[in-house]
Write an enzyme that holds these catalytic residues in place. Structure first.
Site, short mmCIF file in Angstrom:
data_model
loop_
_atom_site.label_atom_id
_atom_site.label_comp_id
_atom_site.label_asym_id
_atom_site.label_seq_id
_atom_site.Cartn_x
_atom_site.Cartn_y
_atom_site.Cartn_z
N SER A 273 -0.58 -1.68 2.20
CA SER A 273 0.69 -2.29 1.81
C SER A 273 0.88 -2.14 0.30
O SER A 273 -0.04 -1.77 -0.43
CB SER A 273 0.69 -3.77 2.16
OG SER A 273 -0.20 -4.45 1.29
N LYS A 274 2.10 -2.46 -0.11
CA LYS A 274 2.41 -2.40 -1.53
C LYS A 274 1.48 -3.34 -2.31
O LYS A 274 1.06 -3.03 -3.42
CB LYS A 274 3.87 -2.80 -1.73
CG LYS A 274 4.27 -2.84 -3.18
CD LYS A 274 5.74 -3.08 -3.35
CE LYS A 274 6.05 -4.01 -4.48
NZ LYS A 274 5.24 -3.88 -5.67
N ARG A 275 1.15 -4.46 -1.68
CA ARG A 275 0.26 -5.42 -2.35
C ARG A 275 -1.11 -4.80 -2.65
O ARG A 275 -1.71 -5.05 -3.68
CB ARG A 275 0.10 -6.68 -1.51
CG ARG A 275 0.71 -7.90 -2.18
CD ARG A 275 0.78 -9.08 -1.24
NE ARG A 275 1.58 -8.77 -0.07
CZ ARG A 275 1.20 -8.97 1.18
NH1 ARG A 275 0.02 -9.47 1.45
NH2 ARG A 275 2.00 -8.67 2.19
#
Ligand code: GLU
Length: 520
Positions: A273-275
């Site tokens: 994910s972007k996280r």
């Protein structure tokens, strides 16, 4: 490996990448586009871009442009799509809106779909009641539909009255009870799902817009798509899609399916994910993206100084394995080697160190002239005023030491600017009484060199050291610090040659005048 081949029929291969413009394209989406592209090229087929924008509530301005720009940057060129209208245009579902209703109506007429008038509150009550009764995944399905407000439970005249009245409705697929749906997936083999696990998905809304499921099937059929290659997250929808092909009488034209494994986070489990990118410091998007609502900026591979070839190469190997152990592939080589049969079922862990390794490899193999073109914007932005030829020379020296394009400039700043500080560790350790004299003598000797090339300076410098009974480590580290400010870097005589005689002299002389009093 599935027992059947990826391309059995003699129909022209047609595949599509069908993103929804709901935000920037994630690496997983780029990989889906790439595999579709490779598959099309390999089989002499067509690769389409179709924008699936039926859900207006999730539409994000700029997302479509971002998707197109990403594909362009990477060279994943589509044969048909927005801006490249072919026989099956338009390629944006919102522009195809009038085409879908007839198929929803056809499904109602044949008894495979029905009108449903339930309000949001009624749907919520249904969910709560089912949960209370012990259902872990309450859904509108072959059981619950019998107690809801739809054309299966209401009298026909009331259904008509509600429609004529303009009451909001949706059209739902009527999933048959207790049937087995078989699906032959080119990656996962035979998948069998019992229809009792499926829900009656909404196909059409009273605003005249189809949902993803209907629009996707209708368009794949109308656009003569032969293979649906998409992310694994769509596998749960596939049995419903198979039923739609059957209910619409299109079974003979149903495409083959290939569901690609997830790209997993580098550490732990779960989808990348972007996280994860923010946490571990790497981009998960091809290009930089600025969120139009929050203004938040997410980094991109292009802006971080990656070669598009490296990004392609990284993505190609996330889920696909060549027959041998080759790791570096050009796009053409990928087209040649790619096959869906070599796509694995298991999720592929994203390895950021490996991603950097790919970029380093590409950087090293890029000709100096080309690399200089890529470095130029960074050099200009950094205030360096040098010729193209000089920049090429700098690239030649730095390419073994750089991971990203911008590193050539940033790690090699001393090739563009005289040092303003000097590495104290090296100077403190290496400066001995007499060092300054030796350096002045060496400088004078090097300055007489006519050719002033890396090789000529090296042989002159080495001869001088020998004549003075000095090892390379005796004064050259100090010479380097005075010349560049740093304790390490590319071959020192190559740096002298690139800087030129005057610059070499002025740097060493001012370095000596700054440092001599402190260290000798
Ligand atoms: N619009 C879907 C998406 O955003 C397409 C899925 C498919 O390829 O069927 O990924």
């Amino acid at each position: 490996m599935p027992p059947y081949s990826e391309c059995m029929s003699d129909k022209k291969v047609r595949v599509r990448f069908a993103p929804s413009p709901t935000g920037p394209l994630h690496l997983g989406g780029v990989r889906t586009a790439l595999y579709n592209y490779l598959f099309a090229r390999k089989h002499g087929g067509d690769f389409l871009l179709r924008i699936e924008d039926t859900d207006q509530t999730r539409y994000v301005p700029g997302a479509e442009e971002y998707i197109i720009e990403s594909l362009k940057w990477l060279g994943i060129m589509y044969d048909e799509g927005p801006g490249k209208e072919g026989e099956f245009a338009p390629y944006r579902q919102s522009e195809r809106k009038p085409m879908y209703r007839q198929y929803a109506e056809q499904l109602i007429e044949s008894g495979h779909a029905y009108y449903a008038f339930d309000t949001t509150e009624e749907l919520e009550t249904m969910r709560v009641n089912l949960q209370k009764a012990g259902s872990s995944s309450p859904s509108y399905n072959f059981i619950s539909r019998n107690s809801m407000k739809n054309s299966l439970t209401l009298p026909a005249d009331e259904v008509q009255r509600r429609i004529d009245n303009g009451d909001p409705y949706v059209i739902r697929i009527k999933i048959p009870r207790n049937e087995e749906v078989h699906l032959e997936d080119l990656v996962r083999g035979v998948v069998v799902v019992n229809t009792n696990t499926l829900d009656d998905k909404v196909l059409f809304k009273s605003d005249g817009m189809p949902t993803y499921h209907l629009a996707n099937i209708v368009d794949d059929y109308l656009m003569k798509i032969t293979h649906v290659i998409r992310g694994e997250e769509w596998l749960p929808s596939a049995p419903t899609h198979v039923l739609l092909y059957r209910f619409l009488g299109w079974e003979a034209d149903m495409p083959s399916f290939a569901h690609l494994p997830l790209i997993l986070k580098p550490d732990g489990n779960g989808k990348l994910s972007k996280r994860d990118g923010d946490r571990l410091g790497f981009p998960v998007f091809p290009l930089q993206w600025t969120d139009p609502n929050s203004g938040e900026v997410s980094s991109g591979y292009r802006e971080s100084g990656y070669f598009k070839e490296a990004v392609i190469n990284i993505l190609a190997l996330l889920g696909w394995h060549p027959t041998d152990n080759q790791e570096l592939f050009s796009l053409d080589e990928l087209v040649e080697a790619f096959s869906l049969e070599k796509v694995s079922k298991a999720g592929a862990k994203f390895d950021f160190e490996k991603a950097k390794w790919f970029n380093r490899e590409y950087l090293k193999s890029t000709p100096d002239k080309e690399l200089a073109e890529a470095v130029k914007p960074y050099a200009i932005a950094g205030g360096a005023d040098v010729s193209d030829e000089y920049l090429q020379g700098a690239c030649r020296l730095m390419k073994e030491r750089a991971t990203f394009i911008k590193d050539v400039f940033e790690k090699g700043r001393y090739l563009f600017f005289a040092p303003s500080a000097y590495d104290e560790n090296t100077l403190a350790k290496k400066w001995k009484p007499g060092t300054a004299d030796f350096i002045s003598q060496l400088l004078a000797d090097l300055s007489t060199d006519e050719a002033f090339t890396g090789a000529s300076l090296e042989s002159r410098g080495k001869a001088w050291l020998e004549a003075n009974k000095l090892g390379f480590g005796a004064i050259m580290p100090v010479f380097r610090v005075l010349l560049t400010g740093e304790g390490e870097g590319p071959a020192i005589f190559e740096i002298c040659a690139l800087l030129g005689k005057e610059e070499m002299k002025s740097r060493i002389e001012s370095g000596l005048s700054v440092c001599k009093s402190k260290y000798e």
